[in-house]
Design a protein around this motif. Sequence first.
Motif, PDB file in Angstrom:
ATOM      1  N   GLN A 132      -7.904  15.023  14.459  1.00 20.74           N
ATOM      2  CA  GLN A 132      -6.434  15.182  13.960  1.00 20.74           C
ATOM      3  C   GLN A 132      -5.866  16.433  14.298  1.00 20.74           C
ATOM      4  O   GLN A 132      -4.945  16.593  14.859  1.00 20.74           O
ATOM      5  CB  GLN A 132      -6.294  14.685  12.482  1.00 20.74           C
ATOM      6  CG  GLN A 132      -5.134  14.910  11.877  1.00 20.74           C
ATOM      7  CD  GLN A 132      -5.146  15.106  10.354  1.00 20.74           C
ATOM      8  OE1 GLN A 132      -6.173  14.607   9.696  1.00 20.74           O
ATOM      9  NE2 GLN A 132      -3.967  15.424   9.835  1.00 20.74           N
ATOM     10  N   LYS A 174       1.086   8.608  11.691  1.00 18.88           N
ATOM     11  CA  LYS A 174       2.318   8.002  11.709  1.00 18.88           C
ATOM     12  C   LYS A 174       3.272   8.775  11.057  1.00 18.88           C
ATOM     13  O   LYS A 174       3.823   8.666   9.841  1.00 18.88           O
ATOM     14  CB  LYS A 174       2.043   6.753  10.931  1.00 18.88           C
ATOM     15  CG  LYS A 174       1.071   5.748  11.249  1.00 18.88           C
ATOM     16  CD  LYS A 174       1.163   4.216  10.591  1.00 18.88           C
ATOM     17  CE  LYS A 174       0.014   3.473  10.844  1.00 18.88           C
ATOM     18  NZ  LYS A 174      -1.336   3.773  10.463  1.00 18.88           N
ATOM     19  N   THR A 230       0.888  -1.040   0.088  1.00 26.97           N
ATOM     20  CA  THR A 230       0.184   0.101  -0.015  1.00 26.97           C
ATOM     21  C   THR A 230       0.739   1.274  -0.149  1.00 26.97           C
ATOM     22  O   THR A 230       0.393   2.196  -0.144  1.00 26.97           O
ATOM     23  CB  THR A 230      -0.943   0.033   1.195  1.00 26.97           C
ATOM     24  OG1 THR A 230      -0.187   0.323   2.451  1.00 26.97           O
ATOM     25  CG2 THR A 230      -1.950  -0.974   1.348  1.00 26.97           C
ATOM     26  N   LYS A 263      -9.375   0.379   9.047  1.00 26.67           N
ATOM     27  CA  LYS A 263      -8.644   1.063   8.113  1.00 26.67           C
ATOM     28  C   LYS A 263      -7.773   0.249   7.273  1.00 26.67           C
ATOM     29  O   LYS A 263      -7.745   0.596   5.882  1.00 26.67           O
ATOM     30  CB  LYS A 263      -7.460   2.075   8.783  1.00 26.67           C
ATOM     31  CG  LYS A 263      -8.326   3.297   9.073  1.00 26.67           C
ATOM     32  CD  LYS A 263      -7.487   4.411   9.926  1.00 26.67           C
ATOM     33  CE  LYS A 263      -6.799   5.114   8.701  1.00 26.67           C
ATOM     34  NZ  LYS A 263      -5.911   6.237   9.637  1.00 26.67           N
ATOM     35  N   LEU A 283      -1.026  20.515   5.527  1.00 34.02           N
ATOM     36  CA  LEU A 283      -0.538  20.078   6.773  1.00 34.02           C
ATOM     37  C   LEU A 283      -0.396  21.064   7.681  1.00 34.02           C
ATOM     38  O   LEU A 283      -0.118  20.723   8.967  1.00 34.02           O
ATOM     39  CB  LEU A 283       0.610  19.293   6.469  1.00 34.02           C
ATOM     40  CG  LEU A 283       0.435  17.897   5.772  1.00 34.02           C
ATOM     41  CD1 LEU A 283       1.737  17.260   5.658  1.00 34.02           C
ATOM     42  CD2 LEU A 283      -0.543  16.784   6.572  1.00 34.02           C
ATOM     43  N   GLU A 340      -8.621  -0.248   3.130  1.00 31.36           N
ATOM     44  CA  GLU A 340      -7.594   0.033   1.807  1.00 31.36           C
ATOM     45  C   GLU A 340      -7.508  -1.094   1.016  1.00 31.36           C
ATOM     46  O   GLU A 340      -7.343  -1.331  -0.202  1.00 31.36           O
ATOM     47  CB  GLU A 340      -6.415   0.657   2.714  1.00 31.36           C
ATOM     48  CG  GLU A 340      -5.339   1.069   1.699  1.00 31.36           C
ATOM     49  CD  GLU A 340      -4.367   1.871   1.937  1.00 31.36           C
ATOM     50  OE1 GLU A 340      -4.129   2.103   3.061  1.00 31.36           O
ATOM     51  OE2 GLU A 340      -3.623   2.173   1.126  1.00 31.36           O
ATOM     52  N   PHE A 346      -1.222  11.023   8.064  1.00 28.59           N
ATOM     53  CA  PHE A 346      -1.619  11.919   9.228  1.00 28.59           C
ATOM     54  C   PHE A 346      -2.857  11.551   9.728  1.00 28.59           C
ATOM     55  O   PHE A 346      -3.037  12.270  10.958  1.00 28.59           O
ATOM     56  CB  PHE A 346      -1.388  13.500   8.738  1.00 28.59           C
ATOM     57  CG  PHE A 346       0.056  13.608   8.800  1.00 28.59           C
ATOM     58  CD1 PHE A 346       0.753  14.226  10.117  1.00 28.59           C
ATOM     59  CD2 PHE A 346       1.051  13.433   7.636  1.00 28.59           C
ATOM     60  CE1 PHE A 346       2.031  14.426  10.169  1.00 28.59           C
ATOM     61  CE2 PHE A 346       2.539  13.761   7.932  1.00 28.59           C
ATOM     62  CZ  PHE A 346       2.957  14.439   8.895  1.00 28.59           C
ATOM     63  N   GLN A 347      -3.834  10.945   9.218  1.00 30.50           N
ATOM     64  CA  GLN A 347      -5.177  10.643   9.720  1.00 30.50           C
ATOM     65  C   GLN A 347      -4.931   9.756  11.009  1.00 30.50           C
ATOM     66  O   GLN A 347      -4.009   9.031  11.246  1.00 30.50           O
ATOM     67  CB  GLN A 347      -5.865   9.872   8.852  1.00 30.50           C
ATOM     68  CG  GLN A 347      -6.296  11.044   7.693  1.00 30.50           C
ATOM     69  CD  GLN A 347      -7.275   9.940   6.832  1.00 30.50           C
ATOM     70  OE1 GLN A 347      -7.201   8.953   6.558  1.00 30.50           O
ATOM     71  NE2 GLN A 347      -8.072  10.879   6.047  1.00 30.50           N
ATOM     72  N   TYR A 348      -6.089   9.859  11.917  1.00 36.87           N
ATOM     73  CA  TYR A 348      -5.717   8.917  13.319  1.00 36.87           C
ATOM     74  C   TYR A 348      -5.639   7.726  12.907  1.00 36.87           C
ATOM     75  O   TYR A 348      -6.535   6.915  12.123  1.00 36.87           O
ATOM     76  CB  TYR A 348      -6.943   9.180  14.171  1.00 36.87           C
ATOM     77  CG  TYR A 348      -6.937   8.542  15.212  1.00 36.87           C
ATOM     78  CD1 TYR A 348      -6.400   9.086  16.474  1.00 36.87           C
ATOM     79  CD2 TYR A 348      -7.700   7.214  15.479  1.00 36.87           C
ATOM     80  CE1 TYR A 348      -6.134   8.443  17.632  1.00 36.87           C
ATOM     81  CE2 TYR A 348      -7.589   6.546  16.825  1.00 36.87           C
ATOM     82  CZ  TYR A 348      -6.688   7.306  17.698  1.00 36.87           C
ATOM     83  OH  TYR A 348      -6.680   6.669  18.885  1.00 36.87           O
ATOM     84  N   PRO A 349      -4.786   6.811  13.607  1.00 35.58           N
ATOM     85  CA  PRO A 349      -3.741   7.375  14.331  1.00 35.58           C
ATOM     86  C   PRO A 349      -2.678   7.736  13.762  1.00 35.58           C
ATOM     87  O   PRO A 349      -2.125   6.946  12.536  1.00 35.58           O
ATOM     88  CB  PRO A 349      -3.484   6.076  15.105  1.00 35.58           C
ATOM     89  CG  PRO A 349      -3.789   4.704  14.537  1.00 35.58           C
ATOM     90  CD  PRO A 349      -4.840   5.104  13.406  1.00 35.58           C
ATOM     91  N   SER A 385      -2.437  10.832   3.992  1.00 39.69           N
ATOM     92  CA  SER A 385      -3.567   9.953   4.931  1.00 39.69           C
ATOM     93  C   SER A 385      -2.560   9.456   5.959  1.00 39.69           C
ATOM     94  O   SER A 385      -3.544   8.841   7.114  1.00 39.69           O
ATOM     95  CB  SER A 385      -3.935   8.840   4.067  1.00 39.69           C
ATOM     96  OG  SER A 385      -2.926   7.765   3.885  1.00 39.69           O
ATOM     97  N   LYS A 412      -1.038   9.635  -0.203  1.00 37.41           N
ATOM     98  CA  LYS A 412      -0.828   8.703   0.796  1.00 37.41           C
ATOM     99  C   LYS A 412      -0.094   9.207   1.972  1.00 37.41           C
ATOM    100  O   LYS A 412      -0.404   8.887   2.996  1.00 37.41           O
ATOM    101  CB  LYS A 412       0.076   7.565   0.196  1.00 37.41           C
ATOM    102  CG  LYS A 412       0.350   6.379   0.870  1.00 37.41           C
ATOM    103  CD  LYS A 412      -0.777   5.489   1.208  1.00 37.41           C
ATOM    104  CE  LYS A 412      -0.554   4.607   2.446  1.00 37.41           C
ATOM    105  NZ  LYS A 412      -1.798   3.902   2.711  1.00 37.41           N
ATOM    106  N   GLU A 464      -7.504   0.217  13.634  1.00 42.25           N
ATOM    107  CA  GLU A 464      -6.284  -0.187  12.780  1.00 42.25           C
ATOM    108  C   GLU A 464      -6.850  -0.987  11.816  1.00 42.25           C
ATOM    109  O   GLU A 464      -6.636  -1.109  10.655  1.00 42.25           O
ATOM    110  CB  GLU A 464      -5.290  -0.529  13.523  1.00 42.25           C
ATOM    111  CG  GLU A 464      -4.224   0.492  14.139  1.00 42.25           C
ATOM    112  CD  GLU A 464      -3.337   1.138  13.270  1.00 42.25           C
ATOM    113  OE1 GLU A 464      -3.318   0.396  12.042  1.00 42.25           O
ATOM    114  OE2 GLU A 464      -3.013   2.314  13.243  1.00 42.25           O
ATOM    115  N   PHE A 502       6.261  20.728   9.719  1.00 44.88           N
ATOM    116  CA  PHE A 502       5.547  20.364  10.893  1.00 44.88           C
ATOM    117  C   PHE A 502       6.192  19.870  12.221  1.00 44.88           C
ATOM    118  O   PHE A 502       6.005  20.410  13.246  1.00 44.88           O
ATOM    119  CB  PHE A 502       4.122  19.473  10.646  1.00 44.88           C
ATOM    120  CG  PHE A 502       3.417  19.093  11.763  1.00 44.88           C
ATOM    121  CD1 PHE A 502       2.382  19.768  12.285  1.00 44.88           C
ATOM    122  CD2 PHE A 502       3.502  17.563  11.894  1.00 44.88           C
ATOM    123  CE1 PHE A 502       1.867  19.584  13.310  1.00 44.88           C
ATOM    124  CE2 PHE A 502       2.706  17.311  13.352  1.00 44.88           C
ATOM    125  CZ  PHE A 502       1.994  18.183  13.964  1.00 44.88           C
TER     126      PHE A 502
END
Lengths: 573, 347
Positions: free
Chosen positions: B83, A259, A66, B338, A515, B342, A254-257, A252, A249, B335, A424
């Motif tokens: 977020q 990374k 992915t 998601k 961002l 995907e 940065f969406q919860y949770p 994405s 990608k 988790e 950021f």
Amino acid sequence: MTVAIERTLPVRRFAFDWSKPVFISLVLVLGGLVLLPLFWLAYYSVLAKDGSLSLENFRALVTDPTLRKPYAIAMGMALATGALSCLIATPLAWLTARTDLPGRGVVRAFVTASFVTPPFLGAIAWEILAAPNSGILNEIYRWAFGLEQYEYLFDIYTFEGLVFALSCYTFPYVFTLVANALDRVPTDLEEASAMLGGGVWTTLRKVTLPLVLPAMLAGGLVAILQALTMFGTPAILALPAGFHVITTKIWSLFQYPPKPGLAAASALPLLLITVFLIWAQAKIIGRRGYTTVGGKSGAARITPLGRYRWAAVAFVTVVLSITVIMPYLALLKTAVTRTVSEPLTWSSFTLHHVNFVLFEFSATRLALQNTLVLGVMTATAGTAIALLVSYLVARRSVAGASLLGYLATAPVAIPGIVLGVGLFLSYSSPPFMLYGTIWILFIAFLTIEMPAGYQQLSSAFKSIHPELEEASRILGATRMMALRQITAPLLRTSVVATWCFVFIGTIRELSATILLTTAETKLVSVIIYDLNESGDLGAISVLGLLLLGVSFAIVLLANRLPVLGGRRITALR
Amino acid sequence: MKHFVLAAAAAVMWLAPHAVQAAPPAPYEPDQALVEAAKKEAKVVWYTSTDVQVSEKMAKAFEAKYPGIDVQVERSGAERVYQRINQEYGSKIYNADVIETSDAVHFLVFKREGILAQALPSDVAKSWPAEAKDPDGFYAAYRAHLSVIGYNTKQVKAEDAPKSHADLLLPKWKNRMVKAHPGYSGTVLTGTAALSKLLGWEYFEKLGQQKVMQVQSSTEPPKKLAQGERSIMADGNEYNLFLLRETGVPIEVVYAQEGSPIAIGHAGLLKNAAHPNAGKLFYAFMYTQEAQQLASDVGGLRSFHPGVKEKEGRVPLSKIKVLFTDPAEVEKQIETIKKKYEEYFGT
């Protein structure tokens, strides 16, 4: 000769020469701007969840399909966009620069309009035009041929649609470079070809085109670079189609949770690719001597189009309609109709969206204000810094001045979203707490726009011979006085143009901005993006047109953009 | 000495909520003092994931009732709001006064992290059922809405329309559907959790092969239906369908036979609010009968206020098979949801 005079002059000690301190502070400022975010990016990419150093994130990058797939798709998309941009822009540039096509000035004005249009707005306009079922063009197609519902001609939510929408707003880069190169192609070579019996097309194919090929390739690479690093257009067109490109990608992640480590690691290969593209582009451009052999010879040779005239006019009209006229009309129509699919009639006409944006939507004023304030601030500071840097580099007044040139050009290799991640990480924790203020956006824009500003002004400096300044200094002026009294007035047009260029650049920006904004630091580009996620196309159209209106007013104020082939300072070459 | 006593009293008061966290605070009704203090602050910042046009109307109603206090509406998808507040709090930026999202999991986290203030508007204390409010008074349900199936009545006849989630897997709906994203929309995250539990992940695996148009917010599928861009919405907000239908747009709601997931949208007052009094005033306003009626009328939202009368033509909640989810359980699955999503849908 001038050199000899300068050497014999005693060095004036009584007037303090500011070059050194200015040089050192510029190195610090530019170095900080570029290196700090890159440092944090690299640091976070090797930081494991438990705080130790590891290559875990890079392992994920290689093994997780992915993450790999978006890279492959993005590369394909960028290459296709580069090719399509060259295909559209090269004939257009030739017709505009070297033929008796009627309305050449109009063509250049429209290309400028396409350049000023934020790509994400263009993508939204193309959603309105070419969504398979509700798109205006598909509605017309079904109506014209009496077809059933669900029949369609275009589907913008596809890989091809994405490449097309990207090309509409990247082709001006190719156009500019090719048109400028065509202006410089020596006529004597073409005349020689004509005298040896080569017809118009033979000359074009065997002499002119090979001479502008490097410019076309260089422009193509810029288009590839733009497409690869763009966030808005893929987010608007690729996500509905169910695929990611690398920028979406990263976003994405940065969406919860969130990374951030993985985001940083995914951003680094993108950085390497852009560095490679810039290097390739410099290699190609470096052979400029090739295109300017005998550049002193007279005005460019104009080819009469004869009976192909109307075919050429038709081609140009189609290209400009697709890239500029239709999207603008679509936005205008959507701004004043209730729902997108309705035809514009007296009964469907409404000022609801205008009213909503101007009076009900509480974000409008703040966002407009922030956008304009930041645009003016970035343009002013950016132009000032670029001016100083290009002066120091062009006149080599300080040892190591070329270092500044590299520092000012380096951000071109940092994709917006990568810079966004880096900034950021750099400015959201002590000692630099800038996240949530407009200063982090200011830094982002300054960094992003620095290369363009520097390129513009350094080419302007190259066009002014140092002897004028030297004369001033012989007469007792310090370096700063000479700069202020002699060089500055000569550079005024270029400075104004650079200012506009940077201003428009900040208004178009979305990749890093997405961002970095918070509620208090909203920008028009971001609220347009937010509104798109909730499907409010009418409100977007009103805001977009408002944004375009302001941008055009600024461009008109400065009245010409040399980069896009407007008249440039010809004196003092 | 007097100062010492005051300081000690202040310290005790400050400690008090921590000491008696298990008990809800006393219910409050906005009084003149609160209104005056709020007017001095002149502003309240509301982070919300309710549709922007609905939220702005709520803001205007508050501004009309309390002139001199502006409401700044910050609307985004529930997951984006979450977020953003995390990014901001991580950087010690306290912009928001009142926060509201459609993902009940968020409020478990907010309460655990201690960023909410205890506040119990009298309406909530009096009329809200126990399931729709926090026992300790940190948050309460401002709204609820269903995630439903919908269709465009111009493109699909009522008898052909899908009746259940299973119907969505029929080949005739390939290329015809639109749905929102669980990474962006709290409603869809809740709905995905509910449906994957009820129907299994095979349902989503098969749905993923139907070439579904993927949008982000759950407010968007109804708008794509209205445009005629797609004929069926696989999930999305019931309330946007109501609103569009009531302005004459040819769309219809389907309550699936298997059940419709409900998303409970809590709101809470933030402890570090920049405008604590205006925030408290607005927070109380959100649960009043007039505000709840407004949310129902202009927003099509479901209310827990017993005084709210629903518009004609809207099926009352009691007649619908509703799928509830336990937010604590959803939190553990985020988790997985998601990742699976995907895998099946591409993004």
